[in-house]
Design an enzyme around this catalytic site. Structure first.
Site, PDB file in Angstrom:
ATOM      1  N   CYS A  87       0.838  -1.199   0.000  1.00  0.00           N
ATOM      2  CA  CYS A  87       0.000   0.000   0.000  1.00  0.00           C
ATOM      3  C   CYS A  87       0.879   1.256   0.000  1.00  0.00           C
ATOM      4  CB  CYS A  87      -0.972  -0.056   1.180  1.00  0.00           C
ATOM      5  SG  CYS A  87      -2.367   1.084   1.024  1.00  0.00           S
ATOM      6  N   HIS A 195      -3.352  -5.758   0.914  1.00  0.00           N
ATOM      7  CA  HIS A 195      -2.661  -6.016   2.185  1.00  0.00           C
ATOM      8  C   HIS A 195      -2.631  -7.514   2.500  1.00  0.00           C
ATOM      9  CE1 HIS A 195      -2.309  -1.882   3.942  1.00  0.00           C
ATOM     10  NE2 HIS A 195      -3.263  -1.633   3.058  1.00  0.00           N
ATOM     11  N   GLU A 197      -0.895  -8.946   4.719  1.00  0.00           N
ATOM     12  CA  GLU A 197      -0.766  -9.138   6.175  1.00  0.00           C
ATOM     13  C   GLU A 197      -2.128  -9.090   6.867  1.00  0.00           C
ATOM     14  OE1 GLU A 197      -0.239  -6.393   4.582  1.00  0.00           O
ATOM     15  OE2 GLU A 197      -0.660  -4.608   5.792  1.00  0.00           O
TER      16      GLU A 197
END
Length: 222
Positions: A87, A195, A197
């Site tokens: 990002c 994302h 994660e």
């Protein structure tokens, strides 16, 4: 294996990325402040997290790209150390010249925060080895400036050299050729707007992002 996560004023996904590195890599990453001019010795992986570094002042990632630590990150990348930018991290890597192109305002000028369907572009990279080319996965996004753009020659080169790691498989932010993530020429630097994660464990709703980190740490540790 030793990893590090870079922190800028305005970063807000540094802890999420650190958890992913720790959970999959098995060791607590070093948290490195943007004003540091050096990285810890012997790093195997570097993460540039999401957020709003410097409040997105001027352009997203523009000021962070000129932080003292980014020179050390660029030197590490040149030595072959894997670097992942997520990002705002992707925006910083393009502003720093580690990846081609730029991230512009989303096509409809709206902040988008939701899971999106992606297509894996290539499985032949440090970051995508646990996926199959063409595989459909779902990863969350949360950005206002995720509209990837580059000149046609650069886009052709990225596609021709297998450097498009991920594409949006649905209408999203207006990115050229639906590009969601790209690799540098050497294949050791990945920038992506989604994302991974945030898709690490079942409590997140899905685990499609976990294999990115598993493949990365598995390859680096081999």
């Amino acid at each position: 294996m030793r990893s590090a996560v870079i922190i800028f004023p305005g970063s807000n996904c540094d802890r999420d990325l650190a958890v992913a590195f720790r959970e999959v890599g098995g060791r607590e990453p070093a948290m490195v402040w943007h004003g540091d001019s050096q990285l810890p010795d012997g790093l195997d992986v570097i993460g540039v997290p999401g957020g709003f570094s410097y409040g997105d002042y001027l352009r997203s990632g523009a000021m962070a790209a000129r932080s003292p630590v980014m020179r050390a990150v660029a030197e590490a990348a040149a030595r072959g150390v894997p670097v992942i930018g997520v990002c705002n991290g992707f925006q910083i890597l393009t502003e720093a010249g580690l990846l081609p192109g730029a991230l512009m305002r989303n096509a409809e000028l709206a902040y988008i925060c939701r899971p999106v369907k992606l297509e894996v572009g290539s499985s032949q990279s440090l970051f995508t080895s646990r996926y199959s080319a063409g595989e459909a996965i779902t990863i969350p996004i949360a950005h206002h400036d995720g509209n990837y753009q580059a000149d046609p020659e650069t886009l052709d080169r990225l596609e021709g050299e297998g450097r498009v790691a991920f594409r949006y498989a649905e209408r999203c932010n207006g990115s050229a050729r639906n590009i969601a993530g790209i690799l540098n020429e050497a294949g050791n630097v990945l920038g992506m707007m989604p994302h991974p994660e945030r898709a690490l464990e079942a409590a997140h709703g899905n685990t499609d992002g976990r294999r990115l980190f598993e493949g990365l740490f598995e390859t680096v540790g081999a």
